[in-house]
Design an enzyme around this catalytic site. Structure first.
Site, PDB file in Angstrom:
ATOM      1  CD  GLU A 266      61.700  95.691  22.220  1.00 46.73           C
ATOM      2  OE1 GLU A 266      62.754  95.630  21.597  1.00 46.73           O
ATOM      3  OE2 GLU A 266      60.880  96.613  22.103  1.00 46.73           O
ATOM      4  CB  CYS A 303      59.810  99.637  21.661  1.00 40.27           C
ATOM      5  SG  CYS A 303      61.533  99.634  21.212  1.00 40.27           S
TER       6      CYS A 303
HETATM    7  P1  NAP Z   1      53.620  92.378  14.157  1.00 37.54           P
HETATM    8  O1  NAP Z   1      52.302  92.434  13.498  1.00 37.54           O
HETATM    9  O2  NAP Z   1      53.669  91.779  15.500  1.00 37.54           O
HETATM   10  O3  NAP Z   1      54.606  91.583  13.167  1.00 37.54           O
HETATM   11  C1  NAP Z   1      55.949  91.341  13.494  1.00 37.54           C
HETATM   12  C2  NAP Z   1      56.450  90.090  12.773  1.00 37.54           C
HETATM   13  O4  NAP Z   1      55.841  88.933  13.334  1.00 37.54           O
HETATM   14  C3  NAP Z   1      56.127  90.061  11.302  1.00 37.54           C
HETATM   15  O5  NAP Z   1      57.188  89.423  10.608  1.00 37.54           O
HETATM   16  C4  NAP Z   1      54.879  89.195  11.226  1.00 37.54           C
HETATM   17  O6  NAP Z   1      54.887  88.590   9.966  1.00 37.54           O
HETATM   18  C5  NAP Z   1      55.119  88.198  12.344  1.00 37.54           C
HETATM   19  N1  NAP Z   1      53.881  87.744  13.000  1.00 37.54           N
HETATM   20  C6  NAP Z   1      52.943  88.534  13.584  1.00 37.54           C
HETATM   21  N2  NAP Z   1      51.959  87.771  14.104  1.00 37.54           N
HETATM   22  C7  NAP Z   1      52.292  86.482  13.855  1.00 37.54           C
HETATM   23  C8  NAP Z   1      51.661  85.229  14.153  1.00 37.54           C
HETATM   24  N3  NAP Z   1      50.498  85.175  14.787  1.00 37.54           N
HETATM   25  N4  NAP Z   1      52.267  84.115  13.740  1.00 37.54           N
HETATM   26  C9  NAP Z   1      53.447  84.161  13.074  1.00 37.54           C
HETATM   27  N5  NAP Z   1      54.079  85.315  12.767  1.00 37.54           N
HETATM   28  C10 NAP Z   1      53.513  86.464  13.153  1.00 37.54           C
HETATM   29  O7  NAP Z   1      54.270  93.806  14.289  1.00 37.54           O
HETATM   30  P2  NAP Z   1      54.364  95.050  13.275  1.00 37.54           P
HETATM   31  O8  NAP Z   1      53.712  94.722  11.976  1.00 37.54           O
HETATM   32  O9  NAP Z   1      55.750  95.440  13.211  1.00 37.54           O
HETATM   33  O10 NAP Z   1      53.585  96.215  14.000  1.00 37.54           O
HETATM   34  C11 NAP Z   1      52.302  96.091  14.535  1.00 37.54           C
HETATM   35  C12 NAP Z   1      52.276  96.632  15.949  1.00 37.54           C
HETATM   36  O11 NAP Z   1      53.382  96.112  16.700  1.00 37.54           O
HETATM   37  C13 NAP Z   1      52.448  98.112  16.096  1.00 37.54           C
HETATM   38  O12 NAP Z   1      51.254  98.806  15.908  1.00 37.54           O
HETATM   39  C14 NAP Z   1      52.973  98.225  17.500  1.00 37.54           C
HETATM   40  O13 NAP Z   1      51.918  98.221  18.418  1.00 37.54           O
HETATM   41  C15 NAP Z   1      53.799  97.020  17.695  1.00 37.54           C
HETATM   42  N6  NAP Z   1      55.253  97.236  17.534  1.00 37.54           N
HETATM   43  C16 NAP Z   1      56.024  97.234  18.627  1.00 37.54           C
HETATM   44  C17 NAP Z   1      57.390  97.408  18.507  1.00 37.54           C
HETATM   45  C18 NAP Z   1      58.279  97.382  19.686  1.00 37.54           C
HETATM   46  O14 NAP Z   1      59.397  97.826  19.554  1.00 37.54           O
HETATM   47  N7  NAP Z   1      57.897  96.821  20.806  1.00 37.54           N
HETATM   48  C19 NAP Z   1      57.966  97.598  17.273  1.00 37.54           C
HETATM   49  C20 NAP Z   1      57.160  97.580  16.149  1.00 37.54           C
HETATM   50  C21 NAP Z   1      55.804  97.383  16.307  1.00 37.54           C
HETATM   51  P3  NAP Z   1      53.565  88.084   9.170  1.00 37.54           P
HETATM   52  O15 NAP Z   1      52.534  89.121   9.390  1.00 37.54           O
HETATM   53  O16 NAP Z   1      54.044  87.973   7.767  1.00 37.54           O
HETATM   54  O17 NAP Z   1      53.232  86.779   9.793  1.00 37.54           O
END
Ligand code: NAP
Length: 527
Positions: A266, A303
């Site tokens: 998501e 979200c």
């Molecule tokens: P994120 O950077 O996507 O990280 C989410 C999880 O995935 C973390 O555990 C991260 O851990 C892991 N991850 C991220 N990229 C990865 C990769 N390339 N390979 C392996 N694991 C990976 O999300 P976030 O830190 O929660 O927030 C960043 C952005 O996500 C926000 O600014 C927003 O735009 C979006 N967001 C969307 C929602 C929604 O409900 N749709 C919710 C929260 C956030 P590691 O970094 O330790 O690998």
């Protein structure tokens, strides 16, 4: 009182990882929080996955009552963590304690909801087609179907719901309910909260006499841990909530495996909010204030945040924008979850301020503190929106873009132009129904949930809820991550053809020992 130690919970063990060190972070004070956490090396990822694989066959056949009681025990154990859980989650996320208490209630309620579904057994999809030995030209065999769990599931918790969408959140609860062991990769933004909740689950595994590999929590310093987890051959599906780039990276990894697996990610949504003329005429003020509240709720870190408002241009529409702006201007700076999210929000808002054809209509008070966010309301024309794709991109935070359209036809064009969404909202009165009726077929192609006269923030956990939608809202529009159907993601159908009664699973035996509602020769019945 349960203490945070910085350890991972792998099966029945608590292990301090040696692959890098991490600290949780207090976004309000801008300081690291004790204790230090040790990251998992590949050996520990392998251990968690091997334990999950070895637990799978034993776990998937435990009586449904045991599985349901396990989910309820997790709920009890989470409540048993008491204030320590709320305090830690508050320190790590800056979310208000009252909000976190509500979220804990939702998490516990979700676990109990899935327990009730497990007992009821409808998710097994039990279906029986009787043999027709006399059928011409060919006899029909005896066919029986039930759904079986896929296998161990990897779950990536979301930063914005440290309880309800994290270690014991909807993905974990629905996977465990489906009969799948779970390995969670803790979100780095709430490591201590993750450990506390994981301890509650680990204890429930022991208390219910289940195999230890039913649940593990991994902590990782960097993407490598998540990548190793998704690539492990024991993992059969992935649940993820987060950024589009993170979700797509996992989809890519899963597709490149020797045995590709589904990733239910998501990712991003701007949740178009259509204010139709009748609603604008009659409810302008209340709608404007409600919208400003919804956009800034939880620092906009939902979200389902209404990031796009679409309406037909008029004097009344411009007045509406002013009222929303006035309400947003009264909103103070609030602290965002992580510095990454705050920096990205600031950067994206700044870019939008400089975008041609976009007007900054209002801002809240100046951002304060390390992760402070200033609410912002923007306005543009439909012709600009339709020609500048960047205006349709999600900005995660307390901001929204109002799109003013020339007429109904252009409003429909905007609806057609937006990407896939979790939600679309129609604010309307009976005299708007003709226009709404024209929009409905467009919105059904765009979103997982269509609301009338409400605000999209707030997602009920129920049988009929859909929290999903076409890409980029999710990576698989056929499913939902909230509600009863979330279990479907982790199940697959198996058909048993002409099997002797002794070898049939209980769900499809003639005597219906589980007393399930089943489809028998095309009719739903309980025998
Ligand atoms: P994120 O950077 O996507 O990280 C989410 C999880 O995935 C973390 O555990 C991260 O851990 C892991 N991850 C991220 N990229 C990865 C990769 N390339 N390979 C392996 N694991 C990976 O999300 P976030 O830190 O929660 O927030 C960043 C952005 O996500 C926000 O600014 C927003 O735009 C979006 N967001 C969307 C929602 C929604 O409900 N749709 C919710 C929260 C956030 P590691 O970094 O330790 O690998």
């Amino acid at each position: 009182m349960v203490k945070v130690t910085g350890e991972m919970l792998i099966g029945a063990r608590a292990i301090f990882g040696s692959a890098g060190q991490l600290y949780a972070f207090d976004p309000v004070r801008g300081v690291d929080l004790e204790p230090v956490f040790g990251g998992a090396d590949v050996g520990l990822v392998n251990l968690a996955c091997a334990l999950a694989e070895s637990a799978f066959d034993a776990y998937r056949i435990v009586p449904l009552e045991v599985r349901a009681a396990f989910l309820e025990q997790i709920a009890e154990n989470i409540l048993g963590l008491g204030d320590a859980l709320i305090e830690r989650a508050h320190l790590e996320s800056a979310l208000p304690k009252a909000r976190l208490e509500g979220e804990r209630g939702r998490t516990v309620g979700q676990l109990r909801f899935f327990a009730s579904l497990v007992r009821e057994g409808g998710w097994l999809g039990a279906t029986l087609d009787s043999a027709m030995p006399e059928r011409k030209p060919l006899p029909r065999p005896d066919l029986r179907l039930q759904k079986v769990p896929l296998g161990p599931v990897a779950v990536f918790g979301a930063s914005n719901f440290p309880l309800a969408f994290s270690v014991a959140g909807g993905d974990t609860a629905s996977a465990l309910a489906a009969g799948c062991p779970v390995v969670v990769k803790a979100h780095p933004a709430h490591l201590g909260t993750s450990e506390l909740v994981a301890r509650a689950i680990q204890r429930a595994v022991h208390e219910c006499g289940l195999p230890e590999g039913v649940f593990s929590l991994l902590i990782g310093a960097g993407n490598e841990t998540g990548a190793a987890l998704v690539s492990h051959p024991a993992i059969r599906a992935v649940g993820f909530t987060g950024s589009r780039s993170g979700g797509l990276a996992l989809v890519d990894m899963a597709a490149k495996r020797w045995e590709p697996i589904p990733v239910y990610a998501e990712m991003s949504s701007i949740n178009p909010f259509f204010v139709l003329p009748g609603a604008l005429e009659r409810r302008s003020e209340a709608l404007a204030v409600g919208l400003a509240d919804s956009v800034t709720l939880g620092v906009g870190q939902f979200c389902t945040n209404p990031g796009l408002v679409v309406m037909i241009d008029s004097a009344k529409a411009r007045q509406f924008v002013e009222i929303v702006g006035e309400a947003m201007a009264k909103k103070g700076s609030q602290t965002m979850l992580t510095s990454g999210i705050a920096v990205e929000y600031g950067r994206s808002v700044e870019k939008r301020v400089g975008a041609s054809g976009v007007r900054l209509a209002a801002t809240g008070s100046e951002a304060r503190g390390q992760n402070g966010a200033r609410p912002a309301l923007f306005v543009t024309s439909a012709s600009d929106f339709l020609t500048k794709n960047e205006l349709g991109a999600e900005i995660f935070g307390p901001t929204s873009l109002v799109v003013l359209c020339m007429d109904e036809a252009q409003l429909a064009d905007v609806a057609r132009h937006v990407e896939g969404q979790l939600t679309c909202t129609l604010q309307m009165e009976p005299d708007d129904y003709a226009l709404a009726g024209k929009l409905m077929p467009i919105l059904e192609r765009k979103a997982g949930r269509i609301l009338a006269n409400g605000f999209p923030t707030g997602v009920e956990v129920s049988q009929a809820m859909v929290h999903g939608g076409p890409y980029p809202a999710t990576s698989d529009s056929r499913t939902t991550s909230v509600g009863a159907n979330a279990m479907e993601r982790f199940l697959r159908p198996v058909c048993y053809q002409d099997l002797p009664a002794e070898l049939l699973p209980a769900s499809v035996r003639d005597d219906n020992p589980l007393a399930l509602w089943r489809v028998r020769d095309g009719r739903l019945m309980r025998n």
